[in-house]
Design an enzyme around this catalytic site. Structure first.
Site, short mmCIF file in Angstrom:
data_model
loop_
_atom_site.label_atom_id
_atom_site.label_comp_id
_atom_site.label_asym_id
_atom_site.label_seq_id
_atom_site.Cartn_x
_atom_site.Cartn_y
_atom_site.Cartn_z
N GLY A 10 0.86 -1.19 -0.05
CA GLY A 10 -0.04 0.01 0.05
C GLY A 10 0.85 1.33 0.08
N GLY A 16 2.61 5.78 2.57
CA GLY A 16 3.59 5.16 1.91
C GLY A 16 4.75 6.50 1.39
N TYR A 138 -14.58 -0.76 9.53
CA TYR A 138 -13.18 -0.89 9.66
C TYR A 138 -12.38 -1.03 10.99
CZ TYR A 138 -9.00 2.47 8.81
OH TYR A 138 -7.68 3.12 9.05
N LYS A 142 -9.47 -3.70 11.78
CA LYS A 142 -8.10 -3.02 12.12
C LYS A 142 -7.94 -3.83 13.62
CE LYS A 142 -6.40 -0.61 9.08
NZ LYS A 142 -5.18 -0.65 8.53
N HIS A 181 -10.43 12.24 4.29
CA HIS A 181 -10.57 12.86 5.57
C HIS A 181 -10.52 14.25 5.73
CE1 HIS A 181 -8.46 8.62 6.30
NE2 HIS A 181 -9.37 8.90 7.34
N TRP A 203 -17.89 21.11 7.07
CA TRP A 203 -19.08 20.15 7.43
C TRP A 203 -19.14 19.90 8.86
CZ3 TRP A 203 -17.64 15.90 3.15
CH2 TRP A 203 -17.97 16.59 2.02
N ARG A 210 -9.30 16.82 17.15
CA ARG A 210 -8.34 15.78 16.31
C ARG A 210 -6.83 16.22 16.70
NH1 ARG A 210 -12.60 13.72 16.14
NH2 ARG A 210 -13.96 12.96 14.52
P1 NAP Z 1 -4.14 5.45 1.03
O1 NAP Z 1 -3.67 6.71 0.67
O2 NAP Z 1 -5.89 5.35 0.67
O3 NAP Z 1 -3.43 4.16 0.65
C1 NAP Z 1 -3.99 2.90 0.58
C2 NAP Z 1 -2.93 2.11 -0.16
O4 NAP Z 1 -3.34 0.41 -0.09
C3 NAP Z 1 -2.78 2.55 -1.46
O5 NAP Z 1 -1.39 2.41 -1.80
C4 NAP Z 1 -3.48 1.14 -2.30
O6 NAP Z 1 -3.18 0.83 -3.48
C5 NAP Z 1 -3.48 0.15 -1.38
N1 NAP Z 1 -4.52 -0.92 -1.38
C6 NAP Z 1 -5.72 -0.78 -1.09
N2 NAP Z 1 -6.42 -2.02 -1.26
C7 NAP Z 1 -5.51 -2.86 -1.93
C8 NAP Z 1 -5.59 -4.13 -2.27
N3 NAP Z 1 -6.88 -4.66 -2.29
N4 NAP Z 1 -4.45 -4.79 -2.52
C9 NAP Z 1 -3.43 -4.03 -2.68
N5 NAP Z 1 -3.28 -2.81 -2.20
C10 NAP Z 1 -4.14 -2.16 -1.81
O7 NAP Z 1 -4.17 5.26 2.67
P2 NAP Z 1 -3.19 5.81 3.86
O8 NAP Z 1 -3.86 6.63 4.28
O9 NAP Z 1 -1.90 5.82 3.15
O10 NAP Z 1 -3.14 4.61 4.69
C11 NAP Z 1 -1.97 3.81 5.05
C12 NAP Z 1 -2.18 2.91 6.17
O11 NAP Z 1 -2.27 3.91 7.50
C13 NAP Z 1 -3.71 2.19 6.46
O12 NAP Z 1 -3.38 0.89 6.90
C14 NAP Z 1 -4.56 3.02 7.51
O13 NAP Z 1 -5.25 2.29 8.28
C15 NAP Z 1 -3.33 3.77 8.27
N6 NAP Z 1 -3.90 4.76 8.78
C16 NAP Z 1 -4.22 6.08 8.03
C17 NAP Z 1 -4.71 7.11 8.78
C18 NAP Z 1 -5.19 8.54 7.91
O14 NAP Z 1 -5.49 9.34 8.55
N7 NAP Z 1 -4.89 8.19 6.40
C19 NAP Z 1 -4.53 7.38 10.16
C20 NAP Z 1 -4.48 6.16 10.78
C21 NAP Z 1 -3.96 5.04 10.11
P3 NAP Z 1 -3.60 1.78 -4.92
O15 NAP Z 1 -3.18 2.97 -4.71
O16 NAP Z 1 -2.80 1.02 -5.94
O17 NAP Z 1 -5.09 1.47 -4.95
P1 GDP Z 2 -12.48 10.83 11.51
O1 GDP Z 2 -11.26 11.85 12.23
O2 GDP Z 2 -12.09 9.23 11.59
O3 GDP Z 2 -13.63 11.05 12.35
O4 GDP Z 2 -12.61 11.30 10.20
P2 GDP Z 2 -12.46 12.40 9.19
O5 GDP Z 2 -11.04 12.69 9.04
O6 GDP Z 2 -13.32 12.30 8.12
O7 GDP Z 2 -12.98 13.74 10.15
C1 GDP Z 2 -14.43 13.95 10.29
C2 GDP Z 2 -14.59 15.18 11.21
O8 GDP Z 2 -14.19 16.56 10.42
C3 GDP Z 2 -16.17 15.31 11.44
O9 GDP Z 2 -16.35 16.01 12.82
C4 GDP Z 2 -16.64 16.17 10.27
O10 GDP Z 2 -17.74 16.80 10.51
C5 GDP Z 2 -15.49 17.14 9.79
N1 GDP Z 2 -15.34 17.50 8.58
C6 GDP Z 2 -15.35 18.85 8.42
N2 GDP Z 2 -15.16 19.07 7.26
C7 GDP Z 2 -15.20 17.88 6.53
C8 GDP Z 2 -14.66 17.33 5.13
O11 GDP Z 2 -14.60 18.13 4.18
N3 GDP Z 2 -14.49 16.05 5.04
C9 GDP Z 2 -14.48 15.31 6.10
N4 GDP Z 2 -14.24 14.06 5.93
N5 GDP Z 2 -14.70 15.63 7.49
C10 GDP Z 2 -15.14 17.01 7.31
#
Ligand code: NAP
Ligand code: GDP
Length: 316
Positions: A10, A16, A138, A142, A181, A203, A210
């Protein structure tokens, strides 16, 4: 010195890219990093995934791949998020056992903690009660990674561990309004508001709180966990509790980074989701007392600059 082969699943996503950026300043000659995307294999497909293990023979795996989304995407697709993430994790972690991978670091998230809890949340509380209903699927998928890590350690002696990041943001995030997000959503909306001379819409009430971590800081910490962190138990990777901010504050930082001076409105017909999930980084601070997080203002400015420059190709 024996070569370490680190396979990152990923790796085309937000986190990444954070690791790739962090590695630019911290390369080691005995480490070979392999960065995978879903184009290399759909990780739900065991046969296709096994070919990757056969090809690269990883000694270490950073397992990031997951179906990830913001509040509104999770609310609509709880079942899908549960299934797809359970399938990916089962295939990847069992193959790590089969191929005798020495260490695996997988990703949980602070949103998987119990909804009804005391604060700050810490690593011992992952399984203490049901998660928020908005991202139930989710969250349980996890949480099972932590169970898998413990049972594979007990029965097979595997060294599988996990990290628990707070909300992540940075370059290469998912800026799609309905899917992503909050910070990438706010950045995209501020870009459109500025360009089209429209109000900037936050929104919900803007009151929820956060902790936000910059993807490059998270990348640095993941590299440290991979190289140094000795435990099976998870570790929270979050900014300090006093750096928690409201969604409205995050919106303010975003509009300032754009120099946007128009109207800011709240759409309270949209859900607020979880009010807060304040997590303690005391365990991280015990290991790395001097780690410096990029100030949120600076990190948002860098992400906004990246989004403006890469607008045509960004995920939106
Ligand atoms: P992301 O930007 O959506 O990237 C997801 C990655 O997973 C992409 O490289 C995607 O590949 C790959 N993927 C999804 N489905 C797949 C499948 N079936 N087979 C192979 N590869 C697959 O997500 P991210 O935010 O970087 O998240 C990475 C990790 O951090 C996740 O485990 C997530 O739970 C964790 N995390 C994220 C956040 C956050 O705020 N974003 C917070 C806490 C934890 P393609 O691009 O090729 O589709
Ligand atoms: P969470 O942290 O897992 O709840 O997920 P998000 O990153 O989607 O954050 C959600 C919070 O941000 C909620 O309180 C939403 O009402 C607020 N929010 C405000 N504007 C936005 C927006 O444009 N996108 C998202 N995803 N959330 C928003």
């Amino acid at each position: 010195m024996a070569e370490t082969v680190i396979m990152v699943t990923g790796s085309t996503g937000l986190v990444g890219h954070g690791i790739k950026l962090a590695l630019e300043e911290d390369k080691k000659p005995n480490e070979k990093w392999i960065f995978l995307s879903s184009k290399d294999a759909d990780l739900r497909d065991r046969e296709a995934t096994e070919l990757l293990f056969e090809k690269y023979k990883p000694t270490h795996v950073v397992h990031l791949a997951a179906r990830v989304g913001g509040l509104f995407n999770n609310m609509e697709h709880n079942c899908y998020f549960y299934r797809v993430n359970c399938q990916i994790n089962d295939v990847v972690l069992d193959l790590c056992k089969e191929y005798k991978v020495q260490k695996v670091v997988s990703c949980l998230s602070t949103c998987i903690f119990p909804d009804k809890t005391t604060y700050p949340i810490d690593e011992t509380m992952v399984h203490n009660g049901p998660p928020h209903l908005s991202n139930y699927g989710y969250s349980f998928a996890k949480r099972m990674i932590d169970v898998v890590n413990r049972v594979y350690n007990q029965q097979h002696g595997c060294h599988f561990t996990s990290i628990i990041p707070c909300n992540v943001f940075g370059p290469h995030d998912n800026f799609k309004l309905k899917e992503g997000h909050v910070l990438p959503g706010l950045i995209h909306k501020a870009y459109l508001a500025e360009r089209d001379d429209q109000p900037f819409v936050i929104w919900g009430t803007g009151k929820p709180l956060r902790q936000f971590i910059y993807s490059v800081d998270l990348g640095r910490l993941i590299i440290w966990v991979l190289r140094e962190y000795p435990e099976i138990e998870p570790i929270i990777l979050a900014v300090d509790e006093e750096d928690e901010i409201s969604i409205s504050d995050a919106g303010e930082l975003v509009v300032k980074a754009f120099g946007y001076q128009g109207e800011i409105v709240h759409d309270i017909s949209k859900s607020d989701g979880q009010f807060k999930k304040t997590a303690s980084n005391a365990k991280l601070r015990k290991y790395l007392p001097d780690f410096k997080f990029t100030p949120t203002k600076q990190a948002i400015e860098e992400t906004v600059d990246w989004f403006k420059i890469n607008y045509e190709t960004a995920r939106k």
